[in-house]
Motif scaffolding. Structure first.
Motif, PDB file in Angstrom:
ATOM      1  N   LEU A  50      -0.149  36.810 -13.800  1.00 40.46           N
ATOM      2  CA  LEU A  50      -1.482  36.648 -13.222  1.00 40.46           C
ATOM      3  C   LEU A  50      -2.289  35.590 -13.974  1.00 40.46           C
ATOM      4  O   LEU A  50      -3.465  35.400 -13.705  1.00 40.46           O
ATOM      5  CB  LEU A  50      -2.230  37.986 -13.216  1.00 40.46           C
ATOM      6  CG  LEU A  50      -1.642  39.045 -12.290  1.00 40.46           C
ATOM      7  CD1 LEU A  50      -2.349  40.388 -12.500  1.00 40.46           C
ATOM      8  CD2 LEU A  50      -1.742  38.613 -10.843  1.00 40.46           C
ATOM      9  N   ASP A  51      -1.651  34.935 -14.940  1.00 42.57           N
ATOM     10  CA  ASP A  51      -2.232  33.816 -15.684  1.00 42.57           C
ATOM     11  C   ASP A  51      -3.446  34.220 -16.522  1.00 42.57           C
ATOM     12  O   ASP A  51      -4.405  33.467 -16.649  1.00 42.57           O
ATOM     13  CB  ASP A  51      -2.569  32.672 -14.732  1.00 42.57           C
ATOM     14  CG  ASP A  51      -2.695  31.340 -15.450  1.00 42.57           C
ATOM     15  OD1 ASP A  51      -2.072  31.185 -16.519  1.00 42.57           O
ATOM     16  OD2 ASP A  51      -3.422  30.461 -14.953  1.00 42.57           O
ATOM     17  N   VAL A  52      -3.376  35.405 -17.082  1.00 39.51           N
ATOM     18  CA  VAL A  52      -4.409  35.871 -18.020  1.00 39.51           C
ATOM     19  C   VAL A  52      -3.706  36.531 -19.215  1.00 39.51           C
ATOM     20  O   VAL A  52      -4.035  37.636 -19.629  1.00 39.51           O
ATOM     21  CB  VAL A  52      -5.432  36.823 -17.353  1.00 39.51           C
ATOM     22  CG1 VAL A  52      -6.388  36.069 -16.466  1.00 39.51           C
ATOM     23  CG2 VAL A  52      -4.719  37.925 -16.570  1.00 39.51           C
ATOM     24  N   GLY A  67     -14.000  52.372  -0.487  1.00 38.92           N
ATOM     25  CA  GLY A  67     -14.623  51.606  -1.557  1.00 38.92           C
ATOM     26  C   GLY A  67     -15.047  50.227  -1.100  1.00 38.92           C
ATOM     27  O   GLY A  67     -16.143  49.759  -1.433  1.00 38.92           O
ATOM     28  N   ARG A  68     -14.200  49.572  -0.326  1.00 44.28           N
ATOM     29  CA  ARG A  68     -14.562  48.251   0.213  1.00 44.28           C
ATOM     30  C   ARG A  68     -15.762  48.363   1.138  1.00 44.28           C
ATOM     31  O   ARG A  68     -16.678  47.535   1.100  1.00 44.28           O
ATOM     32  CB  ARG A  68     -13.379  47.612   0.948  1.00 44.28           C
ATOM     33  CG  ARG A  68     -12.385  46.957   0.011  1.00 44.28           C
ATOM     34  CD  ARG A  68     -11.366  46.109   0.761  1.00 44.28           C
ATOM     35  NE  ARG A  68     -10.641  46.837   1.803  1.00 44.28           N
ATOM     36  CZ  ARG A  68      -9.609  47.651   1.597  1.00 44.28           C
ATOM     37  NH1 ARG A  68      -9.171  47.846   0.361  1.00 44.28           N
ATOM     38  NH2 ARG A  68      -9.014  48.262   2.590  1.00 44.28           N
ATOM     39  N   ALA A  69     -15.772  49.402   1.979  1.00 37.85           N
ATOM     40  CA  ALA A  69     -16.895  49.605   2.896  1.00 37.85           C
ATOM     41  C   ALA A  69     -18.202  49.827   2.136  1.00 37.85           C
ATOM     42  O   ALA A  69     -19.276  49.469   2.609  1.00 37.85           O
ATOM     43  CB  ALA A  69     -16.611  50.788   3.818  1.00 37.85           C
ATOM     44  N   ALA A  70     -18.094  50.390   0.926  1.00 34.83           N
ATOM     45  CA  ALA A  70     -19.278  50.645   0.092  1.00 34.83           C
ATOM     46  C   ALA A  70     -19.609  49.464  -0.819  1.00 34.83           C
ATOM     47  O   ALA A  70     -20.500  49.560  -1.654  1.00 34.83           O
ATOM     48  CB  ALA A  70     -19.053  51.907  -0.741  1.00 34.83           C
ATOM     49  N   GLY A  71     -18.875  48.355  -0.684  1.00 34.38           N
ATOM     50  CA  GLY A  71     -19.158  47.168  -1.486  1.00 34.38           C
ATOM     51  C   GLY A  71     -18.300  47.009  -2.725  1.00 34.38           C
ATOM     52  O   GLY A  71     -18.525  46.099  -3.517  1.00 34.38           O
ATOM     53  N   GLY A  72     -17.320  47.878  -2.911  1.00 33.02           N
ATOM     54  CA  GLY A  72     -16.445  47.781  -4.074  1.00 33.02           C
ATOM     55  C   GLY A  72     -15.587  46.541  -4.034  1.00 33.02           C
ATOM     56  O   GLY A  72     -15.162  46.099  -2.963  1.00 33.02           O
ATOM     57  N   ARG A  73     -15.344  45.966  -5.198  1.00 29.09           N
ATOM     58  CA  ARG A  73     -14.509  44.779  -5.339  1.00 29.09           C
ATOM     59  C   ARG A  73     -13.429  45.057  -6.384  1.00 29.09           C
ATOM     60  O   ARG A  73     -13.579  45.948  -7.209  1.00 29.09           O
ATOM     61  CB  ARG A  73     -15.350  43.576  -5.786  1.00 29.09           C
ATOM     62  CG  ARG A  73     -16.417  43.178  -4.789  1.00 29.09           C
ATOM     63  CD  ARG A  73     -15.776  42.592  -3.516  1.00 29.09           C
ATOM     64  NE  ARG A  73     -16.740  42.387  -2.446  1.00 29.09           N
ATOM     65  CZ  ARG A  73     -16.847  43.153  -1.362  1.00 29.09           C
ATOM     66  NH1 ARG A  73     -16.069  44.196  -1.192  1.00 29.09           N
ATOM     67  NH2 ARG A  73     -17.719  42.874  -0.424  1.00 29.09           N
ATOM     68  N   PRO A  74     -12.351  44.279  -6.382  1.00 28.30           N
ATOM     69  CA  PRO A  74     -11.305  44.489  -7.387  1.00 28.30           C
ATOM     70  C   PRO A  74     -11.875  44.420  -8.805  1.00 28.30           C
ATOM     71  O   PRO A  74     -12.758  43.614  -9.094  1.00 28.30           O
ATOM     72  CB  PRO A  74     -10.325  43.344  -7.131  1.00 28.30           C
ATOM     73  CG  PRO A  74     -10.539  42.986  -5.699  1.00 28.30           C
ATOM     74  CD  PRO A  74     -12.020  43.181  -5.464  1.00 28.30           C
ATOM     75  N   VAL A  75     -11.362  45.291  -9.649  1.00 29.41           N
ATOM     76  CA  VAL A  75     -11.770  45.332 -11.058  1.00 29.41           C
ATOM     77  C   VAL A  75     -10.549  44.987 -11.900  1.00 29.41           C
ATOM     78  O   VAL A  75      -9.514  45.638 -11.805  1.00 29.41           O
ATOM     79  CB  VAL A  75     -12.322  46.726 -11.436  1.00 29.41           C
ATOM     80  CG1 VAL A  75     -12.634  46.795 -12.927  1.00 29.41           C
ATOM     81  CG2 VAL A  75     -13.562  47.050 -10.601  1.00 29.41           C
ATOM     82  N   TRP A  76     -10.698  43.938 -12.724  1.00 28.13           N
ATOM     83  CA  TRP A  76      -9.629  43.478 -13.606  1.00 28.13           C
ATOM     84  C   TRP A  76      -9.794  44.152 -14.960  1.00 28.13           C
ATOM     85  O   TRP A  76     -10.871  44.065 -15.568  1.00 28.13           O
ATOM     86  CB  TRP A  76      -9.688  41.966 -13.762  1.00 28.13           C
ATOM     87  CG  TRP A  76      -9.280  41.219 -12.528  1.00 28.13           C
ATOM     88  CD1 TRP A  76      -9.907  41.225 -11.315  1.00 28.13           C
ATOM     89  CD2 TRP A  76      -8.158  40.360 -12.395  1.00 28.13           C
ATOM     90  NE1 TRP A  76      -9.232  40.420 -10.438  1.00 28.13           N
ATOM     91  CE2 TRP A  76      -8.166  39.859 -11.075  1.00 28.13           C
ATOM     92  CE3 TRP A  76      -7.161  39.938 -13.274  1.00 28.13           C
ATOM     93  CZ2 TRP A  76      -7.204  38.982 -10.599  1.00 28.13           C
ATOM     94  CZ3 TRP A  76      -6.205  39.045 -12.800  1.00 28.13           C
ATOM     95  CH2 TRP A  76      -6.222  38.585 -11.490  1.00 28.13           C
ATOM     96  N   LEU A 115     -10.577  33.691 -15.616  1.00 24.40           N
ATOM     97  CA  LEU A 115     -11.208  32.372 -15.718  1.00 24.40           C
ATOM     98  C   LEU A 115     -11.377  31.704 -14.356  1.00 24.40           C
ATOM     99  O   LEU A 115     -12.427  31.160 -14.055  1.00 24.40           O
ATOM    100  CB  LEU A 115     -10.406  31.466 -16.656  1.00 24.40           C
ATOM    101  CG  LEU A 115     -11.006  30.096 -16.935  1.00 24.40           C
ATOM    102  CD1 LEU A 115     -12.387  30.227 -17.547  1.00 24.40           C
ATOM    103  CD2 LEU A 115     -10.101  29.308 -17.862  1.00 24.40           C
ATOM    104  N   ALA A 116     -10.363  31.750 -13.524  1.00 21.96           N
ATOM    105  CA  ALA A 116     -10.441  31.101 -12.214  1.00 21.96           C
ATOM    106  C   ALA A 116     -11.504  31.734 -11.329  1.00 21.96           C
ATOM    107  O   ALA A 116     -11.962  31.125 -10.377  1.00 21.96           O
ATOM    108  CB  ALA A 116      -9.086  31.155 -11.519  1.00 21.96           C
ATOM    109  N   ARG A 117     -11.927  32.931 -11.642  1.00 23.87           N
ATOM    110  CA  ARG A 117     -12.898  33.630 -10.824  1.00 23.87           C
ATOM    111  C   ARG A 117     -14.315  33.564 -11.413  1.00 23.87           C
ATOM    112  O   ARG A 117     -15.249  34.037 -10.812  1.00 23.87           O
ATOM    113  CB  ARG A 117     -12.504  35.089 -10.655  1.00 23.87           C
ATOM    114  CG  ARG A 117     -11.193  35.220  -9.927  1.00 23.87           C
ATOM    115  CD  ARG A 117     -10.849  36.675  -9.742  1.00 23.87           C
ATOM    116  NE  ARG A 117      -9.526  36.841  -9.233  1.00 23.87           N
ATOM    117  CZ  ARG A 117      -9.221  36.815  -7.943  1.00 23.87           C
ATOM    118  NH1 ARG A 117     -10.138  36.613  -7.053  1.00 23.87           N
ATOM    119  NH2 ARG A 117      -7.979  36.973  -7.551  1.00 23.87           N
ATOM    120  N   ARG A 118     -14.440  33.014 -12.588  1.00 27.01           N
ATOM    121  CA  ARG A 118     -15.759  32.907 -13.210  1.00 27.01           C
ATOM    122  C   ARG A 118     -16.584  31.863 -12.492  1.00 27.01           C
ATOM    123  O   ARG A 118     -16.080  30.827 -12.077  1.00 27.01           O
ATOM    124  CB  ARG A 118     -15.639  32.557 -14.697  1.00 27.01           C
ATOM    125  CG  ARG A 118     -15.039  33.691 -15.483  1.00 27.01           C
ATOM    126  CD  ARG A 118     -14.995  33.376 -16.958  1.00 27.01           C
ATOM    127  NE  ARG A 118     -14.256  34.437 -17.616  1.00 27.01           N
ATOM    128  CZ  ARG A 118     -13.482  34.259 -18.656  1.00 27.01           C
ATOM    129  NH1 ARG A 118     -13.346  33.076 -19.211  1.00 27.01           N
ATOM    130  NH2 ARG A 118     -12.841  35.263 -19.191  1.00 27.01           N
TER     131      ARG A 118
END
Length: 123
Positions: A50-52, A67-76, A115-118
């Protein structure tokens, strides 16, 4: 492990297992046992790098449909290198994970942004 009828798609986990994560470079971890323990809580996809690598072992908790419907996003989560951390992930996922259950304070210590998501402002 099964979703309740009204829960829809459960949380899913992505576990990095390539050049650093899941390798002897991260010592003192039974990587296969960790992956199997996570599979007891949710579907797990084993990913190539995953390059981290500086965060090995990496687990990404993807929200359930609710969770997605409630606004949840992936957590790394990075540096998930001991059984207690694995159990904390399992517990949170069983409670519903992102968007459903609040992130436990202890897991906040493992959260990072790849980093790519910052954002360009560094946050």
């Amino acid at each position: 492990m099964s979703a309740t009828p009204d829960a829809g798609v459960p949380c899913r986990l992505v576990v990095c297992r390539d050049c650093c994560c899941g390798s002897p470079k991260v010592t003192g971890v039974d990587h296969a046992a960790q992956t199997e323990r996570l599979r007891e809580a949710a579907p797990v996809r084993v990913s190539d790098c995953l390059d981290v690598c500086d965060q090995a072992n990496v687990v990404v908790v993807q929200p359930s449909a609710a969770g997605r419907a409630a606004g949840g996003r992936p957590v790394w989560l990075g540096l998930v290198n001991d059984p207690a951390a694995t159990e904390d992930v399992v517990s949170w996922v069983r409670q519903g994970g992102p968007g459903v259950a609040p992130l436990p304070d202890i897991l906040d210590l493992y959260v990072f942004t790849p980093l790519a998501r910052r954002r360009s402002d560094g946050s």
